[in-house]
Design a protein around this motif. Structure first.
Motif, short mmCIF file in Angstrom:
data_model
loop_
_atom_site.label_atom_id
_atom_site.label_comp_id
_atom_site.label_asym_id
_atom_site.label_seq_id
_atom_site.Cartn_x
_atom_site.Cartn_y
_atom_site.Cartn_z
N SER A 1 0.83 -1.21 0.00
CA SER A 1 0.00 0.00 0.00
C SER A 1 0.86 1.26 0.00
N ALA A 2 1.94 1.22 0.79
CA ALA A 2 2.85 2.37 0.86
C ALA A 2 3.51 2.63 -0.49
N PHE B 1 4.26 5.75 -5.52
CA PHE B 1 4.34 5.87 -6.98
C PHE B 1 3.17 6.67 -7.55
N ARG B 2 2.01 6.59 -6.92
CA ARG B 2 0.88 7.40 -7.37
C ARG B 2 1.19 8.88 -7.22
N ASP B 3 1.80 9.24 -6.09
CA ASP B 3 2.18 10.64 -5.86
C ASP B 3 3.27 11.08 -6.83
#
Length: 344
Positions: free
Chosen positions: A5-6, A11-13
């Motif tokens: 999840s982290a 990577f989304r950010d």
């Protein structure tokens, strides 16, 4: 689960950050990281030269430097026409001038502009042979900007480019195929950071002269501000589509200049600058000083080669002015075509 999840949030950010940035290099770095495309080692373990194998790092560096220095003389021997060259500096003054537009004249460089360039330096820039890092230049702007500006203007006024700024550290960049052959590497010059700031000021003045007087070919999209492969593709596709609408067939021939930057002859370039672009007198002498009497070392595997003089025409790959001078060299090639249209 928590680690997954982290990583997802991280990577989304990062993707969101890159999508809002204009830095294409940053985007590709992220893509390569996501796809696990790690950079290959830049080390050269051995070279094959004249049926012998070189494994010593110092000898590899010397072999690369010897190869890069000899590229231009070998090309010149193949294609050079002695009658087209200047025999000495005085010949530059006597060239017939077919260009009838405004003459290019250097303007004095402004101290504020020099200070701005120093403040905008990226501290990650590679240090040249003068061993002055970008970080030092950046934090000492207020102290060194007046002196640097004076040196820049003195260089322009005296038609002399500083010898220390002509010394380059060459890094061989692998292109493709066999890693053991010098032919498959291209040289990139690491020049002093100060010299590149100076070159940028001269570049801006020269490019303004070329743009205002419409001297650059409209078919040239490479190495030009506000031009790119995209603009070249658009122009090319428009031409092809127009031909198709008119019931014509498109026949395309692709050409590639072998060792393009290394095949540039200084005397021919200076003659073109004089006759075709309004660059003569003191300004032409400055460019002659910029191009000639250069020296280089080659840095490979953490070892530095012996210093060598560049005895024949080339423009430094990695310099600011080099790309623009190359454009001047090939600018009128499209005019050689009689029955076809060149693509950018």
């Amino acid at each position: 689960m928590a680690m997954r999840s982290a990583k997802k949030v991280y990577f989304r950010d990062k993707i969101k950050e890159c999508s809002q940035s204009r830095d294409v290099k940053k985007r590709w770095n992220l893509i390569n990281t996501l796809l696990s495309r790690n950079k290959k080692s830049s080390n050269v373990n051995e070279l094959h030269i004249n049926n012998s194998v070189i494994v010593d790092n110092k000898q590899i560096a010397d072999a690369f430097n010897e190869y890069f220095v000899q590229i231009s003389p070998k090309l010149a021997a193949e294609v050079c026409d002695p009658t087209s060259q200047f025999t000495n500096s005085s010949d530059i003054q006597d060239c017939s001038n077919s260009y009838l537009g405004p003459r290019f004249v250097f303007s004095q460089i402004n101290q504020i502009n020099v200070a701005t360039s120093l403040r905008q330096l990226k501290v990650s820039k590679t240090t040249g042979m003068d061993n002055i890092p970008a970080k030092i230049l950046k934090i000492s702007v207020d102290i060194i900007a007046p002196s640097l500006t004076a040196i820049f203007n003195l260089s322009l006024n005296s038609c002399t480019y500083i010898d220390a700024w002509k010394k380059a550290r060459i890094t061989p960049i692998f292109k493709s195929e066999d890693r053991q052959k010098c032919d498959n590497y291209r040289p990139v010059s690491i020049l002093p950071i100060i010299s590149k700031i100076f070159e940028k000021k001269v570049f801006d003045q020269l490019y303004e002269h070329l743009s205002q007087n419409l001297l650059l070919s409209k078919y040239q999209s490479g190495f030009r501000p506000k031009h790119s492969t995209t603009s070249a593709h658009i122009q090319t596709c428009d031409q092809w589509l127009e031909n198709m609408v008119n019931g014509m067939l498109n026949g395309v021939v692709f050409l590639d200049i072998r060792k393009a930057f290394d095949s540039l002859d200084h005397s021919i370039l200076l003659k073109k600058m004089n006759e075709q672009f309004g660059i003569y007198g003191a300004e032409l002498k400055w460019f002659e000083s910029y191009l000639t009497k250069r020296q280089q070392v080659c840095f490979v595997n953490g070892h530095t080669s012996s210093r060598r003089k560049i005895t024949c025409g080339t423009v430094p790959q990695g310099s600011i002015l080099g790309t623009l001078l190359f454009l001047l060299y090939i600018n009128y090639m499209p005019k050689c075509l009689k029955s076809t249209t060149p693509c950018p």
